[in-house]
Design an enzyme around this catalytic site. Structure first.
Site, PDB file in Angstrom:
ATOM      1  N   HIS A  19     132.631  42.835  37.187  1.00 42.91           N
ATOM      2  CA  HIS A  19     133.086  44.170  37.844  1.00 42.91           C
ATOM      3  C   HIS A  19     133.013  44.005  39.044  1.00 42.91           C
ATOM      4  O   HIS A  19     134.273  45.021  39.526  1.00 42.91           O
ATOM      5  CB  HIS A  19     132.208  45.482  37.439  1.00 42.91           C
ATOM      6  CG  HIS A  19     131.648  45.720  35.945  1.00 42.91           C
ATOM      7  ND1 HIS A  19     130.358  46.179  35.380  1.00 42.91           N
ATOM      8  CD2 HIS A  19     132.498  46.088  34.589  1.00 42.91           C
ATOM      9  CE1 HIS A  19     129.893  46.451  34.102  1.00 42.91           C
ATOM     10  NE2 HIS A  19     131.242  46.252  33.837  1.00 42.91           N
ATOM     11  N   LYS A  43     125.750  57.518  24.312  1.00 44.47           N
ATOM     12  CA  LYS A  43     125.022  56.339  24.793  1.00 44.47           C
ATOM     13  C   LYS A  43     124.154  57.141  25.649  1.00 44.47           C
ATOM     14  O   LYS A  43     124.695  57.486  26.840  1.00 44.47           O
ATOM     15  CB  LYS A  43     126.067  55.847  25.200  1.00 44.47           C
ATOM     16  CG  LYS A  43     125.957  54.362  24.225  1.00 44.47           C
ATOM     17  CD  LYS A  43     127.329  53.223  24.480  1.00 44.47           C
ATOM     18  CE  LYS A  43     127.583  53.162  25.855  1.00 44.47           C
ATOM     19  NZ  LYS A  43     128.750  52.231  26.227  1.00 44.47           N
ATOM     20  N   ARG A  92     138.536  41.611  29.445  1.00 41.82           N
ATOM     21  CA  ARG A  92     138.209  39.980  29.412  1.00 41.82           C
ATOM     22  C   ARG A  92     139.438  39.491  28.197  1.00 41.82           C
ATOM     23  O   ARG A  92     138.919  37.885  28.880  1.00 41.82           O
ATOM     24  CB  ARG A  92     137.024  39.835  29.339  1.00 41.82           C
ATOM     25  CG  ARG A  92     135.915  40.467  30.098  1.00 41.82           C
ATOM     26  CD  ARG A  92     134.865  40.677  30.020  1.00 41.82           C
ATOM     27  NE  ARG A  92     134.857  42.489  28.977  1.00 41.82           N
ATOM     28  CZ  ARG A  92     133.859  42.641  28.257  1.00 41.82           C
ATOM     29  NH1 ARG A  92     132.236  42.257  29.178  1.00 41.82           N
ATOM     30  NH2 ARG A  92     134.057  43.778  27.741  1.00 41.82           N
ATOM     31  N   SER A 130     127.080  44.046  30.456  1.00 34.61           N
ATOM     32  CA  SER A 130     126.759  43.949  30.817  1.00 34.61           C
ATOM     33  C   SER A 130     125.975  44.447  29.655  1.00 34.61           C
ATOM     34  O   SER A 130     124.046  44.064  30.346  1.00 34.61           O
ATOM     35  CB  SER A 130     126.792  45.912  31.725  1.00 34.61           C
ATOM     36  OG  SER A 130     127.559  45.617  32.351  1.00 34.61           O
TER      37      SER A 130
HETATM   38  O1  PNS Z   1     132.592  50.392  30.705  1.00 31.27           O
HETATM   39  P1  PNS Z   1     132.417  51.196  29.205  1.00 31.27           P
HETATM   40  O2  PNS Z   1     131.917  51.610  28.727  1.00 31.27           O
HETATM   41  O3  PNS Z   1     133.904  50.109  28.499  1.00 31.27           O
HETATM   42  O4  PNS Z   1     133.509  52.639  30.150  1.00 31.27           O
HETATM   43  C1  PNS Z   1     134.362  53.790  29.212  1.00 31.27           C
HETATM   44  C2  PNS Z   1     134.951  54.454  29.617  1.00 31.27           C
HETATM   45  C3  PNS Z   1     133.676  55.119  31.313  1.00 31.27           C
HETATM   46  C4  PNS Z   1     136.329  54.458  31.342  1.00 31.27           C
HETATM   47  C5  PNS Z   1     135.362  55.609  29.256  1.00 31.27           C
HETATM   48  O5  PNS Z   1     134.591  55.724  28.204  1.00 31.27           O
HETATM   49  C6  PNS Z   1     136.362  57.362  29.908  1.00 31.27           C
HETATM   50  O6  PNS Z   1     136.446  57.194  30.201  1.00 31.27           O
HETATM   51  N1  PNS Z   1     135.446  58.526  29.272  1.00 31.27           N
HETATM   52  C7  PNS Z   1     135.180  59.302  30.055  1.00 31.27           C
HETATM   53  C8  PNS Z   1     135.665  60.319  28.807  1.00 31.27           C
HETATM   54  C9  PNS Z   1     137.027  60.376  28.979  1.00 31.27           C
HETATM   55  O7  PNS Z   1     137.596  60.362  29.546  1.00 31.27           O
HETATM   56  N2  PNS Z   1     137.212  59.614  27.063  1.00 31.27           N
HETATM   57  C10 PNS Z   1     138.971  59.296  26.505  1.00 31.27           C
HETATM   58  C11 PNS Z   1     139.637  58.635  27.481  1.00 31.27           C
HETATM   59  S1  PNS Z   1     140.640  57.196  26.405  1.00 31.27           S
END
Ligand code: PNS
Length: 165
Positions: A19, A43, A92, A130
Site C-alpha cells: 500500500h 466487514k 497485484r 493485509s
Molecule cells: O482494500 P479494499 O477492501 O480492496 O478496498 C475496497 C474499497 C474501499 C476501495 C471499496 O470497497 C470502496 O470503494 N468502498 C466504498 C463504497 C463504494 O463506493 N462502493 C462501490 C464501489 S464499486
C-alpha cells in the site's frame, strides 16, 4: 492550473509495504493525494478506523502532499464532493483484476469526470496482502518485511493479544 487531487481508497487493515509503495508513487504523479480508509458495514475490521488512519498518518508523515481521511459512504460521492480527478489503485495480479475492473466501471458510471488509475505493484509486493499480514502476525511470525517498520511492533502486539486465550 487547477490542483490535481487523487484518492487512494482501501481497507488498509493494516496498511502494508505494498500500500505504502502505491501511495508514494501516487504522490509523485498528483499534486495532492488523500488516502481514504473505508468503513465497510459488512466487514468487521481487525483494526478500528481510527487505528488504521493513525498508522497511515504515521507511515506517510514524511510525504507532504499526502493526507488521510475516512470514507463513510460511496467512493464516487467523495470523489465528486472533493473535486478529485483520479482514483488510484494498486494491481497485484490477475486475481485482483476482475474485482478492480468492475469497481472502476461502476465508479466511472457514478462519477464520469474521474479516472481510475491502476499502478502495477512492485514485484517484491506481489504476494502481499493485509490478510496475510494479520495471519502471520497472529501466530507471532515475522512481519518486518511486509509492513512499514514504524508500525510493525504495534501490529504484532495487537494481533498476538487478540488471538491469545
Ligand atoms: O482494500 P479494499 O477492501 O480492496 O478496498 C475496497 C474499497 C474501499 C476501495 C471499496 O470497497 C470502496 O470503494 N468502498 C466504498 C463504497 C463504494 O463506493 N462502493 C462501490 C464501489 S464499486
Amino acid at each position: 492550473m487547477k490542483e490535481r487531487l487523487a484518492v487512494c481508497p482501501g481497507s488498509f487493515d493494516p496498511v502494508t509495504l505494498g500500500h505504502l509503495d502505491i501511495m508514494q508513487r501516487a504522490a509523485k504523479l498528483f499534486d495532492r493525494v488523500t488516502v481514504l480508509v473505508s468503513i465497510n458495514r459488512d466487514k468487521v475490521p481487525c483494526f478500528s478506523a481510527e487505528e488504521r488512519i493513525e498508522m497511515i498518518k504515521e507511515v506517510t508523515a514524511d510525504i507532504p502532499n499526502i493526507s488521510v481521511d475516512r470514507l463513510d459512504g460511496l467512493l464516487a460521492d467523495y470523489v465528486r464532493d472533493n473535486g478529485a480527478c483520479a482514483i488510484v489503485k494498486g494491481l497485484r495480479a490477475m486475481t485482483d483484476f476482475e474485482y478492480e475492473f468492475q469497481m472502476a466501471l461502476i465508479n466511472k458510471k457514478l462519477c464520469p469526470d474521474a479516472e481510475t488509475v491502476f499502478l502495477v505493484t512492485k514485484e517484491d509486493n506481489m504476494y502481499l496482502s493485509s490478510s496475510m499480514v494479520r495471519e502471520v502476525a497472529s501466530f507471532g511470525g515475522d512481519i518486518s518485511g511486509f509492513v512499514p517498520e514504524r508500525i510493525s511492533e504495534r501490529i504484532v502486539k495487537r494481533l498476538l493479544n487478540k488471538t491469545k486465550g
